[in-house]
Design a protein around this motif. Structure first.
Motif, PDB file in Angstrom:
ATOM      1  N   ALA A 115      42.807  49.563  46.163  1.00 41.55           N
ATOM      2  CA  ALA A 115      44.044  50.257  45.782  1.00 41.55           C
ATOM      3  C   ALA A 115      44.426  49.976  44.332  1.00 41.55           C
ATOM      4  CB  ALA A 115      45.178  49.850  46.709  1.00 41.55           C
ATOM      5  N   LEU A 116      44.261  48.718  43.886  1.00 39.54           N
ATOM      6  CA  LEU A 116      44.635  48.336  42.525  1.00 39.54           C
ATOM      7  C   LEU A 116      43.449  48.509  41.589  1.00 39.54           C
ATOM      8  CD1 LEU A 116      46.637  45.024  43.136  1.00 39.54           C
ATOM      9  CD2 LEU A 116      47.472  47.378  43.195  1.00 39.54           C
ATOM     10  N   ARG A 117      43.664  49.214  40.497  1.00 40.66           N
ATOM     11  CA  ARG A 117      42.643  49.335  39.454  1.00 40.66           C
ATOM     12  C   ARG A 117      43.041  48.409  38.307  1.00 40.66           C
ATOM     13  NH1 ARG A 117      41.911  55.921  39.054  1.00 40.66           N
ATOM     14  NH2 ARG A 117      40.303  56.142  40.657  1.00 40.66           N
ATOM     15  N   VAL A 118      42.564  47.201  38.357  1.00 39.80           N
ATOM     16  CA  VAL A 118      42.959  46.216  37.346  1.00 39.80           C
ATOM     17  C   VAL A 118      42.025  46.341  36.147  1.00 39.80           C
ATOM     18  CG1 VAL A 118      43.398  43.794  36.874  1.00 39.80           C
ATOM     19  CG2 VAL A 118      43.741  44.697  39.188  1.00 39.80           C
ATOM     20  N   PRO A 119      42.549  46.656  34.957  1.00 37.12           N
ATOM     21  CA  PRO A 119      41.675  46.801  33.788  1.00 37.12           C
ATOM     22  C   PRO A 119      41.031  45.471  33.426  1.00 37.12           C
ATOM     23  CG  PRO A 119      43.979  46.843  33.129  1.00 37.12           C
ATOM     24  CD  PRO A 119      43.964  46.875  34.626  1.00 37.12           C
ATOM     25  N   PRO A 120      39.790  45.484  32.944  1.00 36.29           N
ATOM     26  CA  PRO A 120      39.116  44.221  32.609  1.00 36.29           C
ATOM     27  C   PRO A 120      39.856  43.406  31.565  1.00 36.29           C
ATOM     28  CG  PRO A 120      37.882  46.130  31.790  1.00 36.29           C
ATOM     29  CD  PRO A 120      38.929  46.651  32.707  1.00 36.29           C
ATOM     30  N   GLU A 121      40.602  44.077  30.672  1.00 34.05           N
ATOM     31  CA  GLU A 121      41.363  43.350  29.646  1.00 34.05           C
ATOM     32  C   GLU A 121      42.398  42.414  30.265  1.00 34.05           C
ATOM     33  OE1 GLU A 121      39.948  47.232  27.942  1.00 34.05           O
ATOM     34  OE2 GLU A 121      41.034  46.640  29.763  1.00 34.05           O
ATOM     35  N   LYS A 122      42.852  42.733  31.476  1.00 36.82           N
ATOM     36  CA  LYS A 122      43.873  41.920  32.139  1.00 36.82           C
ATOM     37  C   LYS A 122      43.387  40.492  32.375  1.00 36.82           C
ATOM     38  CE  LYS A 122      47.800  41.459  34.445  1.00 36.82           C
ATOM     39  NZ  LYS A 122      49.095  41.461  33.756  1.00 36.82           N
ATOM     40  N   PHE A 123      42.070  40.314  32.504  1.00 41.32           N
ATOM     41  CA  PHE A 123      41.507  38.993  32.784  1.00 41.32           C
ATOM     42  C   PHE A 123      41.039  38.272  31.521  1.00 41.32           C
ATOM     43  CE2 PHE A 123      40.575  41.581  36.632  1.00 41.32           C
ATOM     44  CZ  PHE A 123      41.348  40.869  37.541  1.00 41.32           C
ATOM     45  N   ALA A 124      41.346  38.828  30.348  1.00 36.69           N
ATOM     46  CA  ALA A 124      40.808  38.282  29.101  1.00 36.69           C
ATOM     47  C   ALA A 124      41.206  36.831  28.868  1.00 36.69           C
ATOM     48  CB  ALA A 124      41.250  39.145  27.919  1.00 36.69           C
ATOM     49  N   ASP A 125      42.428  36.432  29.290  1.00 36.92           N
ATOM     50  CA  ASP A 125      42.889  35.061  29.053  1.00 36.92           C
ATOM     51  C   ASP A 125      42.849  34.219  30.325  1.00 36.92           C
ATOM     52  OD1 ASP A 125      44.895  36.473  30.302  1.00 36.92           O
ATOM     53  OD2 ASP A 125      46.536  35.541  29.186  1.00 36.92           O
ATOM     54  N   LYS A 126      42.030  34.634  31.299  1.00 38.68           N
ATOM     55  CA  LYS A 126      41.936  33.905  32.564  1.00 38.68           C
ATOM     56  C   LYS A 126      40.478  33.637  32.907  1.00 38.68           C
ATOM     57  CE  LYS A 126      46.170  36.083  34.292  1.00 38.68           C
ATOM     58  NZ  LYS A 126      46.425  36.921  33.112  1.00 38.68           N
ATOM     59  N   GLU A 127      40.245  32.561  33.678  1.00 36.94           N
ATOM     60  CA  GLU A 127      38.880  32.247  34.096  1.00 36.94           C
ATOM     61  C   GLU A 127      38.361  33.284  35.080  1.00 36.94           C
ATOM     62  OE1 GLU A 127      38.344  28.299  35.495  1.00 36.94           O
ATOM     63  OE2 GLU A 127      39.328  27.363  33.775  1.00 36.94           O
ATOM     64  N   ALA A 128      39.197  33.700  36.028  1.00 37.65           N
ATOM     65  CA  ALA A 128      38.793  34.696  37.020  1.00 37.65           C
ATOM     66  C   ALA A 128      38.644  36.059  36.355  1.00 37.65           C
ATOM     67  CB  ALA A 128      39.819  34.772  38.139  1.00 37.65           C
ATOM     68  N   LYS A 129      37.661  36.834  36.802  1.00 36.03           N
ATOM     69  CA  LYS A 129      37.408  38.144  36.210  1.00 36.03           C
ATOM     70  C   LYS A 129      37.506  39.280  37.227  1.00 36.03           C
ATOM     71  CE  LYS A 129      36.727  36.101  32.320  1.00 36.03           C
ATOM     72  NZ  LYS A 129      37.819  36.120  31.307  1.00 36.03           N
ATOM     73  N   THR A 130      37.928  38.970  38.455  1.00 33.93           N
ATOM     74  CA  THR A 130      38.142  39.990  39.475  1.00 33.93           C
ATOM     75  C   THR A 130      39.417  39.659  40.241  1.00 33.93           C
ATOM     76  OG1 THR A 130      36.906  38.823  41.202  1.00 33.93           O
ATOM     77  CG2 THR A 130      35.647  40.322  39.769  1.00 33.93           C
ATOM     78  N   VAL A 131      39.969  40.661  40.933  1.00 35.15           N
ATOM     79  CA  VAL A 131      41.163  40.426  41.748  1.00 35.15           C
ATOM     80  C   VAL A 131      40.871  39.379  42.814  1.00 35.15           C
ATOM     81  CG1 VAL A 131      42.772  41.475  43.378  1.00 35.15           C
ATOM     82  CG2 VAL A 131      42.065  42.738  41.351  1.00 35.15           C
ATOM     83  N   GLU A 132      39.709  39.498  43.465  1.00 31.78           N
ATOM     84  CA  GLU A 132      39.364  38.572  44.545  1.00 31.78           C
ATOM     85  C   GLU A 132      39.320  37.127  44.059  1.00 31.78           C
ATOM     86  OE1 GLU A 132      37.267  42.505  45.492  1.00 31.78           O
ATOM     87  OE2 GLU A 132      37.812  41.323  43.718  1.00 31.78           O
ATOM     88  N   ALA A 133      38.805  36.921  42.846  1.00 32.54           N
ATOM     89  CA  ALA A 133      38.698  35.565  42.311  1.00 32.54           C
ATOM     90  C   ALA A 133      40.020  35.056  41.744  1.00 32.54           C
ATOM     91  CB  ALA A 133      37.624  35.525  41.223  1.00 32.54           C
ATOM     92  N   ARG A 134      40.938  35.969  41.442  1.00 30.26           N
ATOM     93  CA  ARG A 134      42.178  35.592  40.769  1.00 30.26           C
ATOM     94  C   ARG A 134      43.264  35.136  41.735  1.00 30.26           C
ATOM     95  NH1 ARG A 134      45.408  33.123  37.750  1.00 30.26           N
ATOM     96  NH2 ARG A 134      47.259  34.199  37.013  1.00 30.26           N
ATOM     97  N   VAL A 135      43.337  35.704  42.942  1.00 35.30           N
ATOM     98  CA  VAL A 135      44.482  35.457  43.818  1.00 35.30           C
ATOM     99  C   VAL A 135      44.122  34.528  44.973  1.00 35.30           C
ATOM    100  CG1 VAL A 135      45.509  37.677  43.252  1.00 35.30           C
ATOM    101  CG2 VAL A 135      44.021  37.488  45.255  1.00 35.30           C
ATOM    102  N   THR A 136      45.152  33.862  45.500  1.00 35.77           N
ATOM    103  CA  THR A 136      44.994  33.024  46.685  1.00 35.77           C
ATOM    104  C   THR A 136      46.239  33.179  47.549  1.00 35.77           C
ATOM    105  OG1 THR A 136      44.405  30.809  47.475  1.00 35.77           O
ATOM    106  CG2 THR A 136      45.963  30.930  45.636  1.00 35.77           C
ATOM    107  N   ASN A 137      46.331  32.395  48.615  1.00 39.95           N
ATOM    108  CA  ASN A 137      47.448  32.517  49.550  1.00 39.95           C
ATOM    109  C   ASN A 137      47.659  31.186  50.258  1.00 39.95           C
ATOM    110  OD1 ASN A 137      45.787  32.706  52.275  1.00 39.95           O
ATOM    111  ND2 ASN A 137      44.795  34.075  50.794  1.00 39.95           N
TER     112      ASN A 137
END
Length: 370
Positions: A177-199
């Motif tokens: 559902a979310l189209r996260v642009p690759p630039e959004k991860f430029a200052d983060k270690e994670a490079k995908t939504v799956e790798a970026r979020v937790t719960n």
């Protein structure tokens, strides 16, 4: 109700998208001092993807997929990135008069630090996990995002929102559902939504109850602000105004207002060259600039992204001030700086130079294609 006793609403709603009518209505009423200071705790029956004010839905959501999977789409009246919420999400909103709290921060950036920091401390103490504040508006555990946040000022009123993911999300739906642009991860270690979020469920190795997470937030805010919450309900006036607002927030005009086609028309039919550039500010927003160039003149411009600003219409006003200008660094810098200097303006973790860089790079891309 005493000044140190604030109202607590605990509601189950159809979706996070549907809650946008409530959040905007209560902010307006609070700015007019027609409601008490209020904390809202919301859970949901179905998944939704919620846009924020400057998000382009055609670029940041897979609209066809959302329709196919009955994922409700909403749009908020403040800055941020598109946000996913499902039955495993707890959304917390806090509407209050910031002038009634001695020492409460005067800026959006410091309000994020204060409120997220207090919540992170309480979560660390209650659950034994190292929750921390990460600028501009995230709470992280071991480098992964467990909750996003918003802060909006309207006069003396402040609205703070937090979205901790309590249970494992429907990642099969969220990642599509979310189209996260690759630039959004430029200052983060994670490079995908799956790798970026937790719960919380993943972090704790068990299924936590919503009640224990709710109580942790309530206790954190009571301690940080030296207040107490009392459970109450809606007033008839609030209920009526929320119902009236619902029709507007689900209208096509509101949901699709930030599409390039609506803002610029059809650039392929224009004689002007189109250029685009997305820039991620470290620990700040994503800025996407689209320009239509007539030689060196910016005939039209469209700025989107995850910018947080006070007032929320600031970036749209900036667009109007830039149209017709030459794409020259000094000219653009003076113009953008004038907007930043306006009384009361706040654009946390973002500078005029960031906007100028995004616009000039977009103009350069237009010249290359012409």
């Amino acid at each position: 109700m005493r000044n140190d006793e604030w109202r607590l609403l605990d509601l189950k709603l159809s979706s996070y998208a549907a809650s946008t009518s409530l959040t905007s209505t209560l902010l307006k009423l609070k700015s007019e001092e027609k409601i008490p200071n209020t904390l809202g705790l919301f859970t949901f029956e179905r998944p939704s993807a919620c846009l924020f004010y400057y998000n382009d839905p055609e670029k940041e959501l897979d609209l066809d997929f959302c329709r196919q999977k009955d994922i409700e789409i909403g749009r908020r009246d403040t800055g941020g990135s598109p946000y996913w919420a499902d039955p495993g999400t707890l959304i917390i909103y806090f509407w209050f008069n910031r002038k009634q709290l001695p020492g409460f921060p005067e800026t959006v950036a410091e309000a994020y630090r204060f409120l997220i920091g207090a919540s992170a401390q309480a979560i660390s103490e209650r659950f034994g996990i190292p929750a921390v504040y990460r600028p501009l508006n995230d709470m992280e555990v071991l480098g992964k995002k467990v909750a996003g946040h918003t802060v909006t000022f309207l006069g003396d009123a402040c609205r703070w929102g937090s979205g901790p993911q309590v249970l494992k999300p429907r990642m099969d739906l969220m990642s599509r559902a979310l189209r996260v642009p690759p630039e959004k991860f430029a200052d983060k270690e994670a490079k995908t939504v799956e790798a970026r979020v937790t719960n919380f469920e993943e972090l704790l190795g068990r299924v936590p109850s919503f009640e224990e997470v709710k109580q942790t937030y309530v206790s954190a805010l009571e301690r940080a602000m030296k207040i107490q919450f009392q459970r109450e309900g809606y007033s008839p006036e609030e209920k009526q105004l929320v119902e009236e607002e619902t029709a507007r927030i689900f209208s096509e005009d509101w949901l699709m207002a930030m599409t390039e086609r609506r803002k610029l028309g059809d650039p392929l039919s224009a004689e002007w060259a189109r250029g685009e550039h997305a820039l991620k500010v470290p620990q700040g927003p994503l800025i996407r600039a689209v320009v239509l160039m007539d030689g060196k003149i910016i005939r039209n411009i469209f700025l989107t992204g995850s910018v947080h600003c006070v007032p929320v219409q600031l970036v749209e006003e900036m667009e109007a001030g830039i149209r017709g200008l030459e794409a020259e660094e000094g000219v653009l810098r003076r113009t953008v700086e004038d907007f930043f200097r306006r009384p009361g303006v706040q654009v946390p973790n973002c500078s005029p130079e960031n906007f100028v860089q995004a616009i000039l790079t977009a103009a350069g891309n237009a010249w290359k294609r012409n």
